[in-house]
Write an enzyme that holds these catalytic residues in place. Structure first.
Site, PDB file in Angstrom:
ATOM      1  N   ASP A  19     -17.149 -31.472  11.228  1.00  0.00           N
ATOM      2  CA  ASP A  19     -16.726 -29.912  11.435  1.00  0.00           C
ATOM      3  C   ASP A  19     -15.153 -29.962  11.337  1.00  0.00           C
ATOM      4  O   ASP A  19     -14.682 -29.056  12.279  1.00  0.00           O
ATOM      5  CB  ASP A  19     -17.364 -29.944  13.095  1.00  0.00           C
ATOM      6  N   CYS A  20     -14.766 -30.223  10.214  1.00  0.00           N
ATOM      7  CA  CYS A  20     -14.037 -30.173  10.240  1.00  0.00           C
ATOM      8  C   CYS A  20     -12.702 -28.702  10.246  1.00  0.00           C
ATOM      9  O   CYS A  20     -13.281 -28.323   9.122  1.00  0.00           O
ATOM     10  CB  CYS A  20     -12.776 -30.696   8.302  1.00  0.00           C
ATOM     11  N   LYS A  47     -13.928 -44.313   4.676  1.00  0.00           N
ATOM     12  CA  LYS A  47     -13.569 -43.156   3.765  1.00  0.00           C
ATOM     13  C   LYS A  47     -13.577 -44.924   2.318  1.00  0.00           C
ATOM     14  O   LYS A  47     -13.133 -45.287   2.281  1.00  0.00           O
ATOM     15  CB  LYS A  47     -11.555 -43.347   3.600  1.00  0.00           C
ATOM     16  N   VAL A  60      -8.936 -35.327   4.236  1.00  0.00           N
ATOM     17  CA  VAL A  60      -9.258 -33.593   3.428  1.00  0.00           C
ATOM     18  C   VAL A  60      -8.772 -32.514   4.117  1.00  0.00           C
ATOM     19  O   VAL A  60      -8.609 -32.742   5.393  1.00  0.00           O
ATOM     20  CB  VAL A  60     -11.216 -34.018   3.977  1.00  0.00           C
ATOM     21  N   SER A  74      -4.694 -27.864   2.495  1.00  0.00           N
ATOM     22  CA  SER A  74      -6.041 -26.413   3.060  1.00  0.00           C
ATOM     23  C   SER A  74      -4.631 -25.234   2.494  1.00  0.00           C
ATOM     24  O   SER A  74      -5.302 -24.522   1.270  1.00  0.00           O
ATOM     25  CB  SER A  74      -6.299 -25.660   3.915  1.00  0.00           C
ATOM     26  N   HIS A 162     -13.509 -23.427  17.066  1.00  0.00           N
ATOM     27  CA  HIS A 162     -13.908 -24.522  17.884  1.00  0.00           C
ATOM     28  C   HIS A 162     -13.354 -24.326  18.953  1.00  0.00           C
ATOM     29  O   HIS A 162     -14.420 -25.420  20.037  1.00  0.00           O
ATOM     30  CB  HIS A 162     -13.249 -25.306  16.615  1.00  0.00           C
ATOM     31  N   TRP A 209     -15.061 -33.446  19.051  1.00  0.00           N
ATOM     32  CA  TRP A 209     -14.071 -33.398  20.006  1.00  0.00           C
ATOM     33  C   TRP A 209     -14.148 -34.692  21.138  1.00  0.00           C
ATOM     34  O   TRP A 209     -13.288 -34.317  22.633  1.00  0.00           O
ATOM     35  CB  TRP A 209     -14.241 -31.746  19.947  1.00  0.00           C
ATOM     36  N   LYS A 212     -11.533 -36.647  22.997  1.00  0.00           N
ATOM     37  CA  LYS A 212     -10.326 -36.583  23.058  1.00  0.00           C
ATOM     38  C   LYS A 212     -10.183 -35.461  23.778  1.00  0.00           C
ATOM     39  O   LYS A 212      -9.049 -35.179  24.803  1.00  0.00           O
ATOM     40  CB  LYS A 212      -9.532 -35.897  21.358  1.00  0.00           C
TER      41      LYS A 212
END
Length: 217
Positions: A19-20, A47, A60, A74, A162, A209, A212
């Site tokens: 979901d990034c 990782k 990433v 990105s 998101h 999420w 958090k």
């Protein structure tokens, strides 16, 4: 650029795309640029050693365009793709477009993570103000820059998704009904083939999420 490149993005426990939103942005850029690529899904909780050896930061997305050329971040990746594959051009025609939504994700994150009842109303209003500013910017337009999709759309849409999913789930938040331009824009982005090609379920966003997010106050 080689005929096919490797892109390393956040993976989900299922072995699929995670979901990034920053990984999502890069994949959308690759799709719109019609670049042949092979996605590799990285479990950020475990990782692989080989990945850390090539990319010590462990972040990433990462683009591997040659054996010894690894590009992270990105922003940097999208700039590289724009410079190396100029057609179709995704650079906004209007400089002002580049500043749209710059505070959006930060406002959303503060709101969805908030655990203080005293701050809840203020943070909710701050997010609504961000949405209203985008709604105003979209007045009379199809996409953020005008009639054509641009790189700013590709960067902002994953963050909007998101917000809609996570804020809706954890806070009971809904985009103000009067923001019709914004709502139409979201529907339009959802209909793009590039978006459909790199789709991941809402449940992945909720999972991402969960640790958090604050409660509904």
């Amino acid at each position: 650029m080689t005929e096919s490149i490797d892109v390393y993005v956040k993976g989900h426990a299922s072995g699929n795309l995670g979901d990034c939103p920053f990984s999502h942005r890069v994949l959308l850029m690759l799709e719109e640029k019609k670049v042949s690529y092979k996605p590799h899904y990285i479990d950020l909780k475990a990782k692989p050693d080989w990945f850390l050896a090539k990319n010590p930061s462990g972040t990433v997305p990462v683009l591997n365009v040659d054996e010894d050329i690894w590009i992270s971040d990105s922003d940097t990746i999208c700039e590289f793709l724009e410079n190396s594959r100029r057609e179709p051009c995704l650079i906004p025609e209007n400089d002002s477009t580049c500043t749209l939504g710059q505070s959006f994700f930060g406002s959303f994150a503060k709101y969805v993570k908030n655990k203080s009842k005293l701050d809840e109303k203020h943070l909710k209003h701050a997010l609504e103000d961000e949405i209203k500013m985008l709604d105003e910017a979209l007045k009379g337009k199809v996409f953020l820059d005008g009639p054509k999709l641009c790189s700013v759309d590709l960067g902002l849409y994953p963050k909007i998704r998101h917000m809609i999913v996570a804020a809706g789930h954890f806070k009971g938040f809904a985009v103000p009904a009067e923001c019709s331009n914004f709502l139409k824009y979201v529907e339009l982005m959802e209909s793009q083939q590039s978006v459909k090609n790199v789709f991941y379920p809402d449940s992945y966003i909720i999972e991402g999420w969960a640790s958090k997010a604050g409660p509904k106050l």
